[in-house]
Design an enzyme around this catalytic site. Structure first.
Site, PDB file in Angstrom:
ATOM      1  N   ASP A  59      76.165  49.993  47.714  1.00  0.00           N
ATOM      2  CA  ASP A  59      77.262  50.704  48.352  1.00  0.00           C
ATOM      3  C   ASP A  59      78.297  50.981  47.269  1.00  0.00           C
ATOM      4  OD1 ASP A  59      79.478  51.589  49.724  1.00  0.00           O
ATOM      5  OD2 ASP A  59      79.660  49.821  51.018  1.00  0.00           O
ATOM      6  N   VAL A  60      78.410  52.227  46.831  1.00  0.00           N
ATOM      7  CA  VAL A  60      79.273  52.536  45.685  1.00  0.00           C
ATOM      8  C   VAL A  60      80.746  52.392  46.016  1.00  0.00           C
ATOM      9  CG1 VAL A  60      77.591  54.061  44.585  1.00  0.00           C
ATOM     10  CG2 VAL A  60      79.306  55.036  46.156  1.00  0.00           C
ATOM     11  N   TYR A 152      85.205  68.672  50.424  1.00  0.00           N
ATOM     12  CA  TYR A 152      84.166  68.405  49.425  1.00  0.00           C
ATOM     13  C   TYR A 152      84.597  68.940  48.059  1.00  0.00           C
ATOM     14  CZ  TYR A 152      79.581  68.388  47.161  1.00  0.00           C
ATOM     15  OH  TYR A 152      78.545  68.171  46.288  1.00  0.00           O
ATOM     16  N   SER A 187      67.259  68.556  47.897  1.00  0.00           N
ATOM     17  CA  SER A 187      67.592  67.164  48.203  1.00  0.00           C
ATOM     18  C   SER A 187      67.743  67.017  49.705  1.00  0.00           C
ATOM     19  CB  SER A 187      68.907  66.750  47.516  1.00  0.00           C
ATOM     20  OG  SER A 187      70.001  67.440  48.098  1.00  0.00           O
TER      21      SER A 187
END
Length: 267
Positions: A59-60, A152, A187
């Site tokens: 978990d970054v 984003y 992706s």
């Protein structure tokens, strides 16, 4: 930097761009650790790549999780010499005032704080050793802001700015920094970003997606040559030129008549 035999850690390595970077690094003879919030995805990529690739759940947004993967990487392969802060999430296309606060916070926590967490976990060791390289994944949306994608874009502009400053800070210690600005790439994130599209439109979008390994090879070259900006989708060049030209054109007379002050170098 000669990559053969060195250790790399790649976040978000359970597919997409992260997996492409891992594949390119394996081809260069590196020892590779791939991490992902979804351990099953990371393990599947490790099995696909072989060559002793280590897969870890990560978990970054958690410094405790960063400490755990650092210990595991050190135990398995030794010190991490190349760090790729690649993990990220996107958002559905919608106006900024329709992005919920918790959605905005999640974008920033993963896309920006996650990069910061990686830097503070590994940069001190790289600085002390006098070598290393950090690759931070921004986006073409970190160079070109798009309406209905403001949150984003904000996160990816932040990654680009953070990385350019970090390069200045670490260069005197022999540590390089690169910024990856991917465009449309195959992706799970890109393919699942717009649910509900008709089959023809969805296939048209998929057909324009670059295969991740090519981005990985571009990243490997950038680390080898200490290249700052990694542009894998040059088709946006005219738009980038127009944006920067607009900024340059705005450099007219100073707001205060006769003002002659300039920047001050801070040591």
């Amino acid at each position: 930097m000669d990559l053969a035999g060195r250790t790399a850690l790649i976040t978000g390595g359970g597919g997409g761009i992260g997996a492409g970077i891992a594949e390119a690094f394996v081809d260069k003879g590196m020892k590779v650790v791939i991490t992902d919030i979804n351990l099953d995805y990371a393990c599947a990529e490790a099995e696909r790549l072989g060559h002793g690739v280590l897969a870890l759940q990560h978990d970054v947004t958690s410094l405790d999780s960063w400490a755990e993967v650092k210990r595991a990487a050190l135990d398995a392969f030794g010190p991490v010499e190349v760090l790729c802060n690649n993990a990220g999430v996107a958002q559905a296309f919608k106006p900024l005032d329709q992005v919920a606060p918790d959605e905005f916070d999640r974008l920033m926590a993963i896309n920006v704080r996650g990069v910061y967490n990686g830097v503070i976990t590994f940069a001190p060791d790289m600085r002390e050793r006098g070598h290393g390289h950090i690759v931070n994944t921004s986006s073409m949306n970190g160079l070109l802001a798009h309406g209905t994608f403001a949150a984003y874009s904000a996160s990816k502009f932040a990654v680009a700015g953070l990385s350019e400053a970090l390069r200045v800070e670490l260069a005197p210690f022999g540590v390089g920094v690169s910024i990856l600005y991917p465009g449309l790439t195959r992706s799970r994130m890109s393919e699942g970003q717009q649910p509900g599209l008709d089959a023809k439109t969805a296939e048209a979008i998929r057909s324009r997606m670059m295969q991740p390994v090519w981005l990985g090879r571009a990243v490997a070259r950038a680390v080898e040559t200490d290249q700052l900006h990694i542009i894998t989708h040059p088709g946006h060049k005219a738009q980038v030129e127009a944006r920067f030209q607009g900024i340059l054109d705005a450099h007219g007379a100073p707001a205060e008549p006769g003002f002659v002050g300039g920047s001050i170098k801070i040591d």
